[in-house]
Design an enzyme around this catalytic site. Structure first.
Site, PDB file in Angstrom:
ATOM      1  N   LYS A  26     -10.679  -6.666  -4.224  1.00 43.22           N
ATOM      2  CA  LYS A  26     -11.673  -5.696  -4.681  1.00 43.22           C
ATOM      3  C   LYS A  26     -11.054  -4.683  -5.634  1.00 43.22           C
ATOM      4  CE  LYS A  26     -13.618  -6.227  -0.162  1.00 43.22           C
ATOM      5  NZ  LYS A  26     -13.568  -5.785   1.233  1.00 43.22           N
ATOM      6  N   LYS A  33      -3.457 -12.164  -5.499  1.00 40.94           N
ATOM      7  CA  LYS A  33      -4.673 -12.665  -4.845  1.00 40.94           C
ATOM      8  C   LYS A  33      -5.894 -11.923  -5.399  1.00 40.94           C
ATOM      9  CE  LYS A  33      -4.664  -9.404  -1.029  1.00 40.94           C
ATOM     10  NZ  LYS A  33      -4.732  -9.044   0.351  1.00 40.94           N
ATOM     11  N   LYS A  88       0.816  -1.217   0.000  1.00 41.56           N
ATOM     12  CA  LYS A  88       0.000   0.000   0.000  1.00 41.56           C
ATOM     13  C   LYS A  88       0.848   1.264   0.000  1.00 41.56           C
ATOM     14  CE  LYS A  88      -4.293  -1.863   1.793  1.00 41.56           C
ATOM     15  NZ  LYS A  88      -5.236  -1.930   2.918  1.00 41.56           N
TER      16      LYS A  88
HETATM   17  P1  AMP Z   1     -10.740  -7.715   3.547  1.00 41.29           P
HETATM   18  O1  AMP Z   1     -11.769  -7.615   2.496  1.00 41.29           O
HETATM   19  O2  AMP Z   1      -9.358  -7.370   3.080  1.00 41.29           O
HETATM   20  O3  AMP Z   1     -11.137  -7.011   4.823  1.00 41.29           O
HETATM   21  O4  AMP Z   1     -10.651  -9.269   3.934  1.00 41.29           O
HETATM   22  C1  AMP Z   1     -11.617  -9.938   4.693  1.00 41.29           C
HETATM   23  C2  AMP Z   1     -11.238 -11.384   4.871  1.00 41.29           C
HETATM   24  O5  AMP Z   1     -11.186 -12.046   3.599  1.00 41.29           O
HETATM   25  C3  AMP Z   1      -9.848 -11.578   5.507  1.00 41.29           C
HETATM   26  O6  AMP Z   1      -9.892 -12.682   6.390  1.00 41.29           O
HETATM   27  C4  AMP Z   1      -8.961 -11.890   4.320  1.00 41.29           C
HETATM   28  O7  AMP Z   1      -7.844 -12.672   4.674  1.00 41.29           O
HETATM   29  C5  AMP Z   1      -9.918 -12.665   3.433  1.00 41.29           C
HETATM   30  N1  AMP Z   1      -9.520 -12.548   2.018  1.00 41.29           N
HETATM   31  C6  AMP Z   1      -9.498 -11.426   1.258  1.00 41.29           C
HETATM   32  N2  AMP Z   1      -9.072 -11.691  -0.001  1.00 41.29           N
HETATM   33  C7  AMP Z   1      -8.801 -13.021  -0.028  1.00 41.29           C
HETATM   34  C8  AMP Z   1      -8.331 -13.917  -1.041  1.00 41.29           C
HETATM   35  N3  AMP Z   1      -8.060 -13.496  -2.283  1.00 41.29           N
HETATM   36  N4  AMP Z   1      -8.185 -15.224  -0.726  1.00 41.29           N
HETATM   37  C9  AMP Z   1      -8.473 -15.681   0.521  1.00 41.29           C
HETATM   38  N5  AMP Z   1      -8.922 -14.886   1.526  1.00 41.29           N
HETATM   39  C10 AMP Z   1      -9.086 -13.576   1.263  1.00 41.29           C
END
Ligand code: AMP
Ligand code: TRP
Length: 331
Positions: free
Chosen positions: A203, A200, A120
């Site tokens: 969004k 990965k 970031k």
């Molecule tokens: P976030 O949207 O970044 O707040 O992520 C919310 C949850 O989703 C966290 O536990 C992340 O580790 C999981 N997460 C987000 N993107 C991925 C991905 N591409 N693969 C697996 N887990 C994910």
């Protein structure tokens, strides 16, 4: 050493998600399906981390709308407010109180090393302090509830390692208050971007992500356009195919077994795999989408759920933060 955590109210599980947009398959299969499952066995709290999102969503209206929308997504995926505590982080200001106590125990070098910080823009002079301190607030989120189990995707393991470092340092410096924490991952802890399997799914790259809101035509199209390999090297499954297979496994194990048999006998046509995955994803997402439409009609009830969630969360968070304050010499 006195155990100051004895007799304090707690939850077994805590996890959080940022209100930064719609849920995608990475969130769903990397974390949320685990949350839904854990509700049957443990006392759980799930938190929409809007303070964290302030680091990336500077628009007030957008942050508010995102927060409401992610809560509805979680309810639609099966988070049950009668079993779990569902709340918004900023409704419980104790998170910030503990954050500051932890920030004072955390070293700059530890934070600057974090992969997410580097991704970031950690090397820029203009990078926000919130981006640097993000994992300290995450440690406070978890430890405030005495939770020992934290269901997250693989990208969060480094942050959990730092949480452990912080809690050990606190316990050593001020007295034992925080129990050890453990990450819980799913069978598919890292879902890859469909267009770019070296990253990965996230969004910020919507072309390579399938969102739970995507219409069926879009879901199938995105899967159809997913990057595969040339099929030449059959020694080992390539990351792109492993990713598609992992998604299929998460949706329907029988279909997965069929495709795996075909793969093992070198008869798998990637076109067939994509058609199967497109169909299974649409099946899987259908009830979630339907439930989401129902929740969208019940916004008053959603507000009530969050109000009750914040009350329950505060009643657990307050006593622990009071002890933390005393132990460090505040108040
Ligand atoms: P976030 O949207 O970044 O707040 O992520 C919310 C949850 O989703 C966290 O536990 C992340 O580790 C999981 N997460 C987000 N993107 C991925 C991905 N591409 N693969 C697996 N887990 C994910
Ligand atoms: N940092 C997590 C993410 O980016 C979200 C998060 C904030 C979290 N606080 C948490 C996850 C506490 C687990 C526990 O996805």
């Amino acid at each position: 050493m006195t155990n100051h955590s004895k007799n304090l109210p707690k939850t077994d599980v805590l996890s959080g998600i940022q209100p930064t947009g719609n849920l995608h398959l990475g969130n769903l299969f990397g974390a949320i399906t685990n949350w839904v499952d854990l509700q049957n066995r443990y006392k759980c709290a799930f938190c929409v981390v809007d303070y964290h999102a302030l680091t990336t969503v500077p628009d007030a209206q957008e942050l508010k709308a995102n927060t409401e929308s992610i809560v509805i997504d979680l309810l639609a995926c099966g988070i049950d407010p009668n079993r779990s505590i569902l709340f918004v982080q900023s409704d419980v200001p104790e998170h910030l109180e503990l954050y500051w106590i932890f920030a004072s125990l955390t070293r700059y070098g530890e934070l600057a090393r974090m992969t997410q910080f580097k991704e970031k823009g950690g090397n820029r002079e203009t990078v926000g302090l919130g981006v640097l301190n993000y994992p300290v607030l995450q440690a406070a989120d978890i430890l405030l509830y005495g939770a020992s189990k934290v269901p997250v995707g693989e990208d969060q393991l480094q942050h959990l390692e730092l949480t452990r470092e912080i809690l050990r340092r606190f316990n050593k410096t001020h007295g034992f208050l925080f129990e050890e924490v453990q990450a819980l991952t799913t069978k598919v802890p890292r879902i890859l971007d469909l267009k770019n399997p070296s990253a990965k799914m996230s969004k910020s790259h919507p072309e390579g992500a399938v969102f739970i809101d995507d219409e069926e035509g879009i879901v199938r199209k995105k899967v159809k356009k997913a990057v595969t390999d040339t099929g030449d090297d059959q020694q080992e499954m390539s990351p792109s195919i492993e990713n598609l297979m992992g998604l299929l496994h998460a949706c329907n194990q029988d279909q997965y077994n069929l495709m795996l048999d075909a793969y093992n006998s070198q008869n798998l046509r990637y076109g067939d795999l994509k058609v199967s995955l497109g169909n299974e994803l649409c099946e899987y997402l259908k009830p979630i989408r339907e439930s989401k439409n129902e929740w969208l009609q019940k916004k008053e009830e959603v507000r009530e759920i969050l109000f009750e969630g914040a009350k329950k969360a505060s009643s657990i968070a307050r006593p622990r933060v009071e002890i933390a304050r005393k132990l460090v010499g505040l108040g």
